[in-house]
Design an enzyme around this catalytic site. Structure first.
Site, mmCIF file in Angstrom:
data_model
loop_
_atom_site.group_PDB
_atom_site.id
_atom_site.type_symbol
_atom_site.label_atom_id
_atom_site.label_comp_id
_atom_site.label_asym_id
_atom_site.label_seq_id
_atom_site.Cartn_x
_atom_site.Cartn_y
_atom_site.Cartn_z
ATOM 1 C CB CYS A 1 -0.879 0.051 1.253
ATOM 2 S SG CYS A 1 -1.994 -1.336 1.480
ATOM 3 C CG ASP B 1 15.579 37.252 -13.707
ATOM 4 O OD1 ASP B 1 15.410 37.041 -14.914
ATOM 5 O OD2 ASP B 1 14.687 37.659 -12.948
#
Length: 492
Positions: free
Chosen positions: A34, A442
């Protein structure tokens, strides 16, 4: 993680879905495996065994739980944040390389012997490349059985199985049901998808903030290749056996999946298409781990608390993004889209899209390598940058795919004419998928840093950002989000 038994037990007892896909729980009394977040009553700790992959569970003789469907868990975030041999191999297996080229092809791409790769994957994942690919084929088969009306014989080959017998045996072993029994359990749907269309869900770990993710993709969309239509992002896909069109819808509030609709020229490309869509949307990330570390910076903490779960918008085609990064050098977003659209019309491959306005695949490096540089409406220096890049990509001298070593790719990119730190790091962030890629030069980053009171010169900002590692690409998304640019807004 799977070796820390106490931590795994606590996660299972808490049904903590954050660990779905990170490890798997096998129950010795039922022979079922599971997800950690399975909704059933947790077994007694003495009956639990923990494995690092679904393939390892299957090799140990456990079958998938029919309730939580562990084979459909989000992928492990390990393969997103690492660039070592195991991570690169897992990215290639997810991209279907073993199915198409076998283990020798995987080894050739990675530059290691097949024996070395087998040994490494067994040591870390409890399964070799063939078992990992087989587990992936089983999941693809289940998707096709449950979401299409394809004849089961066609499903077998579309999922990558070499024979119908191998398909039948694998499905029985993994799901304890025959393919026909699996189809009989097919959920009732209000309406089947249109012929040739596959509707599926792409799970992720919550939280996920869709604003910058879908906003970025929509704002930078290249006409003909991408579009925003009816509340969804759509784009064409270049795939190993043909082309495809993906439609990706932002998740509704509280949902733990992205709705995805795929139209494929060849159903054998389903696994690859899913892998690339997941990569595009960064769906295998661990947002809790990312946000927890970034919150430790008092100046970033308010940004994280305001809109947690930001992802890094990536790409479905690394070469395409590299070309677009060059086209975007020192120009506006609108200008970069215009330049890319011209390339698409002149050199892209036409496709049909009855449901929208998509018209082309983005041109391949081979097609672009044959173009006349004088036909490009670019400064001469940028023509040289672009033509050198596409020639290196077309010749195979430069690779940016899942097999890439991030640092080696950076070195090779930086050696090309016209490739400065901004372009190299943009490609590292969105094409290579390095979660620690960083763009201190940037303009948007520097402006956001100054507004927040962070150092805003590249050297000083880089020094401050050392505390954000290895998640500086995610910190970049939070800083960019302080701007009102359209890339930060979910389209209407």
């Amino acid at each position: 993680m799977h070796t820390d038994t106490d931590r795994c037990v606590r996660a299972v007892q808490a049904k903590d879905t954050r660990f779905d896909g990170v490890f798997f729980t096998a129950v010795v009394t039922t022979r079922i495996y599971c997800r950690p977040g399975c909704p059933v009553v947790p077994p007694k700790p003495r009956n639990m065994r923990f494995y690092p992959s679904a393939a390892a569970c299957q090799q140990a003789g456990f079958r998938a739980c029919k309730r939580c469907r562990p084979d459909a868990s989000p992928g492990s975030p390990e393969w997103n944040r690492r660039a070592d041999l195991t991570a690169r191999a897992m990215r290639l297996i997810g991209d279907g390389v073993v199915d198409r080229e076998g283990v020798p092809g995987l080894a050739r791409r990675l530059g290691y012997s097949a024996r070395q790769i087998e040994r490494q994957l067994l040591a870390e994942l409890g399964a070799g490349p063939l078992a990992l690919a087989r587990a992936q084929r089983a999941q693809t088969a289940r998707l096709l059985v449950e979401t299409t009306r394809l004849p089961l014989s066609d499903v077998a080959f579309a999922a990558g199985f070499a024979s119908i017998r191998a398909f039948n045996d694998t499905v029985r072993e993994v799901y304890a049901l025959s393919p026909s029994e699996l189809r009989a359990r097919r959920p009732q749907r209000a309406a089947d998808p249109a012929p040739g269309s596959l509707a599926l869900r792409l799970p992720f770990r919550a939280p996920l903030n869709p604003s910058n993710l879908f906003g970025h993709l929509a704002a930078t969309a290249v006409p003909g290749v991408e579009e925003w239509r009816d509340g969804a992002y759509r784009r064409t896909l270049r795939l190993p056996h043909g082309h495809g069109i993906a439609t990706l819808t932002p998740p509704a509030a509280g949902a733990a999946h992205v709705d995805c609709r795929l139209v494929l020229a060849d159903q054998r490309d389903l696994t690859v298409a899913i892998s690339r869509c997941r990569r595009l949307l960064d769906l295998d990330a661990d947002p809790v781990a990312v946000d927890e570390q970034l919150r430790a910076d008092p100046l970033l903490a308010p940004l994280v608390d305001k809109a947690p779960g930001r992802r890094v918008p990536r790409t479905v085609d690394e070469a395409e993004f590299a070309v677009r990064a060059v086209l975007g050098q020192q120009v506006s977003t609108a200008a970069a889209r215009t330049h890319a659209a011209r390339l698409v019309l002149a050199h892209g491959e036409p496709v049909e899209d009855p449901d929208g306005g998509l018209t082309h695949l983005f041109p391949s490096p081979t097609a672009l390598a044959a173009l006349d540089p004088e036909s490009l409406a670019l400064p001469r220096s940028r023509r040289t940058t672009l033509t050198t890049l596409v020639r290196e990509l077309a010749d195979g001298e430069l690779t940016l795919g899942p097999e890439s070593d991030w640092e080696e790719a950076r070195v090779r990119l930086a050696a090309l004419p016209g490739f400065g730190p901004w372009t190299v790091e943009a490609i590292a962030m969105r094409a290579l998928g390095d979660p620690d890629a960083f763009l201190p030069t940037d303009l948007g980053m520097r402006r956001a840093a100054q507004e927040l009171g962070l150092p805003h010169t590249p050297a000083a900002l880089t020094a401050r950002a050392a505390a954000w590692r290895p998640w500086r690409a995610y910190a970049t998304q939070y800083l960019w989000a302080t701007d009102s640019h359209p890339i930060n807004v979910l389209p209407e």
